[in-house]
Design an enzyme around this catalytic site. Structure first.
Site, PDB file in Angstrom:
ATOM      1  CD  GLU A  18      41.826  40.737  36.656  1.00  0.00           C
ATOM      2  OE1 GLU A  18      40.762  39.727  37.029  1.00  0.00           O
ATOM      3  OE2 GLU A  18      42.380  41.351  37.406  1.00  0.00           O
ATOM      4  CD  GLU A  42      42.033  36.166  39.001  1.00  0.00           C
ATOM      5  OE1 GLU A  42      41.377  36.749  39.592  1.00  0.00           O
ATOM      6  OE2 GLU A  42      43.041  36.313  38.437  1.00  0.00           O
TER       7      GLU A  42
END
Length: 487
Positions: free
Chosen positions: A191, A386
């Site tokens: 991320e 995810e």
């Protein structure tokens, strides 16, 4: 009645499995030569700085001196360091074909730039990969997952100083070569687009700076991460041309609040601040819209003469991302418009969607939109690494967890994944977050549970660490059994 069969939608070779991160599961923070990471200096949920923002050097100094695991829960995680065989066996029982994990930099180089690596740390991951292969589970490995060694924060202020790149790429060269015959799928920074929101992603302390100075520091730190990512990609392609390197972003699908053109342009502008990262790592250059953004905000990125060429020549092979929620952009909010925290960003409430107990909007259709937009924009393979629901699970008297809410969440998102594949999206696989309960990254607590397996540990450290499969465990096992076709 829950569905587990998605006919003619998931191709042969599609990777089913789950994902987690070293800082949230491993524990073993002070054994076998491991050094301390920045994540292990963030205090438990509900206290000051437990969200990893506004961390000060004083906070870190206190953390380094402390031996507490309960105050700093990412130090104990779910004890995967000692229970990895049991946990991997549980994944195998669910039929996992892939498991995403991260390597802890400070387990390999305790101070980040030590003269010699920690062999015990390297051997730990050797055992992990061997155990995964024993069950024919493909490891998918993140090189940097919010765990910059805290020693490098004190030495360089983390990624704010370009000097960190040599330490980082020495680490990546070592592990990429060490595990070249054990790992095919890699990704650089977890991320990476959250790097403008605080300490966690860059390991840089900037709490005493003005907002403009913070932006300057964080974007400069992110440039250093782009360079390290490009170098790691080059390293991998030289070491093992058959292996694949991906970039990874946190995706919050963005919508305009109304049909007002001002909402649409704001949504586009806010969305681009996230698309900027894969634009650089996949297209190999800073996009023009960011050059304007930097100019408008007085940000000047210092580059070396060959930086742009390095980025252009060493682009990643695939785009991976997390998806939990969506956000709304509102250019003219009123007092009745509710502002909410969405993952690592801020947005406004969407009246068409329900939320989780933590206020994250549940938007499975947004995942289909994201998949199609990413495929249209980049035309590289995509990988969902995810997707899951954080919730408070109740252990019944007969020691069961009936988590229909989690099954509903995962099922509704998988139905949209199926539709996106029918739309023509090239998708490598689906790795839900997370196979086994762990310490929440965003709130540093156990009670916000994501796992398909319950870990009998509460926020105060009480419990046995025993593993108990939830209802979702058996549901997901059937999903994979029904749809999980291997090459």
């Amino acid at each position: 009645m829950y569905s587990t069969d998605y006919p003619q939608s998931f191709p042969a070779g599609f990777l089913w499995g789950g994902a987690s991160a070293a800082t949230q599961i491993e524990g073993g923070w002070n054994v076998d030569g491991k050094g301390l990471s920045g994540a292990e200096c963030i205090i438990a949920g509900g206290q000051k700085n437990s969200t990893q923002d506004n961390v000060t050097k004083k906070d870190l100094l206190l953390a380094v001196k402390s031996q507490s695991e309960m105050k700093y829960p990412k130090r104990h995680g779910n004890d995967f360091y000692h229970r990895y065989k049991e946990d991997i066996q549980l994944m195998a029982k669910m039929g996992f074909q892939a498991y995403r994990l991260s390597i802890s930099w400070s387990r390999i180089f305790p101070h980040g730039d030590d003269e010699k690596p920690n062999e015990k740390g390297l051997e730990f991951y050797d055992r992990i990969f061997d155990e995964l292969h024993r069950y024919n589970i493909e490891p998918v490995v993140t090189l940097f997952h919010y765990d910059t060694p805290v020693a490098l924060t004190f030495k360089y202020n983390g990624w704010a100083d370009r000097k960190i790149i040599s330490a980082a790429t020495r680490y990546t060269q070592l592990v990429l070569k060490r595990y070249s015959d054990k790992v095919r799928y890699w990704m650089t920074f977890n991320e990476i687009n959250t790097g403008t929101t605080g300490f966690h992603a860059t390991g840089a302390v900037d709490s005493d700076l003005s907002k403009h100075e913070q932006l300057q520091l964080r974007y400069q730190a992110l440039h250093h991460q782009f360079i390290a990512s490009a170098i790691a990609t080059k390293q991998l392609h030289q070491i093992n041309p058959q292996a694949k390197m991906g970039c990874m972003i946190g995706r919050d699908q963005t919508y305009p609040a109304t049909a007002n053109p001002s909402d649409s342009i704001l949504a586009q502008q806010e969305d681009r601040l996230n698309l900027f990262y894969p634009d650089v790592q996949i297209r190999g250059e800073y996009p023009e819209y960011m050059n304007r953004y930097f100019k408008d905000h007085g940000i000047k990125i210092k580059m070396k003469p060959d930086d742009q060429q390095l980025l252009k020549k060493n682009t990643v092979d695939y785009l991976s991302f997390s998806y939990y929620t969506s956000r709304v952009s509102n250019s003219r909010p009123t007092s009745s418009d509710k502002k909410i925290a969405v993952n690592m960003a801020n947005g406004f409430n969407n009246p068409y969607l329900e939320g989780t107990p933590w206020g994250w909007l549940i938007d499975p259709v947004g995942l289909r939109v994201t998949l199609n937009e990413f495929w249209d924009r980049y035309h590289v393979p995509l990988f969902i690494v995810e997707n899951g629901l954080g919730a408070v699970d109740q252990l019944t008297n007969d020691r069961k967890i009936h988590d229909d809410y989690r099954i509903n969440y995962l099922q509704s998102h998988l139905e949209q994944v199926k539709e996106a594949i029918k739309d023509g999206v090239n998708l490598i696989g689906y790795l839900m977050w997370s196979p086994i309960d762990l310490v929440s990254f965003s709130t540093s607590e156990m009670k916000k549970r994501y796992g398909l397996v319950y870990v009998d540990l509460d926020n105060d450290g009480n419990g046995s660490l025993n593993r108990i499969p939830k209802d979702s465990f058996y549901w997901y096992r059937q999903v994979i059994k029904t749809n999980g076709l291997k090459l």
